[in-house]
Design a protein around this motif. Structure first.
Motif, short mmCIF file in Angstrom:
data_model
loop_
_atom_site.label_atom_id
_atom_site.label_comp_id
_atom_site.label_asym_id
_atom_site.label_seq_id
_atom_site.Cartn_x
_atom_site.Cartn_y
_atom_site.Cartn_z
N THR A 184 60.62 92.39 17.64
CA THR A 184 59.52 92.76 16.71
C THR A 184 58.96 91.89 15.78
N SER A 185 59.60 90.69 15.48
CA SER A 185 58.95 89.76 14.65
C SER A 185 57.64 89.30 15.30
N PHE A 186 57.52 89.27 16.63
CA PHE A 186 56.22 88.56 17.53
C PHE A 186 55.30 89.94 17.55
N ALA A 231 51.43 81.14 14.79
CA ALA A 231 51.44 81.48 16.06
C ALA A 231 52.10 80.30 17.19
N ALA A 232 51.88 79.07 16.68
CA ALA A 232 52.35 77.98 17.38
C ALA A 232 53.98 77.71 17.06
N ALA A 233 54.14 77.80 15.71
CA ALA A 233 55.41 77.53 15.12
C ALA A 233 56.29 78.59 15.79
N MET A 234 55.84 80.01 15.58
CA MET A 234 56.68 80.99 16.20
C MET A 234 57.10 80.81 18.02
N THR A 235 56.06 80.48 18.53
CA THR A 235 56.08 80.21 19.95
C THR A 235 57.01 78.88 20.08
N GLN A 236 56.95 77.83 19.29
CA GLN A 236 57.92 76.49 19.80
C GLN A 236 59.11 76.78 19.17
N GLN A 237 59.41 77.38 18.07
CA GLN A 237 60.56 77.40 17.30
C GLN A 237 61.49 78.51 17.63
N TRP A 238 61.03 79.62 18.15
CA TRP A 238 61.81 80.65 18.42
C TRP A 238 61.65 81.23 19.99
N LEU A 239 60.11 81.71 20.34
CA LEU A 239 60.16 82.01 21.52
C LEU A 239 60.75 81.18 22.93
N LEU A 240 60.23 79.98 22.90
CA LEU A 240 60.46 78.92 23.85
C LEU A 240 61.56 78.08 23.61
N SER A 292 62.69 95.35 -2.86
CA SER A 292 63.29 95.16 -4.19
C SER A 292 63.54 93.82 -4.38
N GLY A 293 63.28 93.24 -4.99
CA GLY A 293 63.53 91.41 -4.90
C GLY A 293 62.88 90.65 -4.22
N GLY A 294 62.18 91.13 -3.12
CA GLY A 294 61.42 90.43 -1.86
C GLY A 294 62.11 89.58 -1.25
N THR A 295 63.56 89.63 -1.21
CA THR A 295 64.14 88.73 -0.31
C THR A 295 63.88 88.86 1.17
N PHE A 296 64.12 87.72 2.11
CA PHE A 296 64.10 88.20 3.50
C PHE A 296 65.25 88.61 3.86
N TYR A 297 64.97 89.51 5.10
CA TYR A 297 66.26 90.01 5.74
C TYR A 297 66.11 89.45 7.10
N ARG A 298 66.80 88.31 7.25
CA ARG A 298 66.81 87.22 8.35
C ARG A 298 67.47 87.63 9.83
N ARG A 299 67.25 88.98 10.02
CA ARG A 299 67.50 89.15 11.64
C ARG A 299 66.40 89.17 12.26
N PHE A 300 66.22 88.54 13.46
CA PHE A 300 65.06 88.36 13.93
C PHE A 300 65.38 89.20 15.38
N SER A 301 64.14 89.77 15.94
CA SER A 301 64.09 90.36 17.15
C SER A 301 62.68 90.33 17.86
N ASN A 309 54.94 88.75 4.65
CA ASN A 309 56.25 88.65 5.64
C ASN A 309 56.42 87.31 6.43
N TRP A 310 55.36 86.20 6.20
CA TRP A 310 55.64 85.02 6.62
C TRP A 310 56.75 84.28 5.93
N ASP A 311 57.87 83.76 6.57
CA ASP A 311 58.91 83.00 5.91
C ASP A 311 58.73 81.50 6.65
N ASN A 312 58.36 80.61 5.59
CA ASN A 312 58.02 79.24 5.92
C ASN A 312 59.46 78.69 6.52
N SER A 313 60.49 79.05 5.62
CA SER A 313 61.53 78.32 6.02
C SER A 313 62.09 78.48 7.44
N SER A 314 62.12 79.83 7.95
CA SER A 314 62.40 79.88 9.35
C SER A 314 61.31 79.93 10.48
N GLY A 315 60.02 79.77 9.97
CA GLY A 315 58.89 79.65 10.84
C GLY A 315 58.62 80.99 11.67
#
Length: 150
Positions: A103-105, A118-127, A92-101, A78-84
């Motif tokens: 709960t991603s944290f 954790a650093a990528a999520m914090t910097q790119q998304w949370l803050l 089925s197919g294993g594609t990401f469902y790119r709606r973030f909330s 479930n880690w998506d490098n492209s979105s961080g």
């Protein structure tokens, strides 16, 4: 996160999002969900702690092993490098469902994330003022009202 809206903002249950996310016969969600998986991992870790406190060491070891295996699977799948970000994934197919909330944290709560993730999520998304717009102090001071959620 999982809402779909049909004409006039009302979901008929037949829109493309519903068809994609929910099994037509069972109504079960068809995603490998970060939030739900993380809660199972966290529960297993806490139950292991309780089992250890009451002298059920074998059960504690089993629960810890279960939590560790699930955490490794969550990190690998479930880690998506492209979105961080930890991202829900279609089985089925294993594609990401790119709606973030938020709960991603939950992967952080489950201790499934590496320090780098954790650093990528914090910097790119949370803050990030363009996404969740939380400041280091935990408020929204200085952020625009126009953010990713609008």
């Amino acid at each position: 996160m999982y809402d779909c809206t049909g004409p006039g903002g009302v979901c008929s249950g037949t829109c493309p999002t519903c068809a994609e996310l929910f099994h037509p016969d069972t109504g079960q969600m068809q995603l490998i969900d970060v939030g739900m998986t993380s809660m199972v991992i966290s529960e297993s870790r806490h139950l292991a702690t309780v089992a250890g406190h009451v002298g059920r060491d074998a059960d504690a070891a089993t629960l810890r092993s279960h939590a560790d295996a699930l955490a490794a699977s969550l990190t690998a799948y479930n880690w998506d490098n492209s979105s961080g970000m930890f991202t829900n994934r279609r089985p089925s197919g294993g594609t990401f469902y790119r709606r973030f909330s938020p709960t991603s944290f939950y992967a952080l709560m489950a201790k499934a994330a590496t320090d780098e993730q954790a650093a990528a999520m914090t910097q790119q998304w949370l803050l990030n003022p363009k996404h969740f717009a939380i400041t280091v102090k935990g408020d929204h001071a200085g952020n625009s009202d126009a953010n990713w959620w609008d």
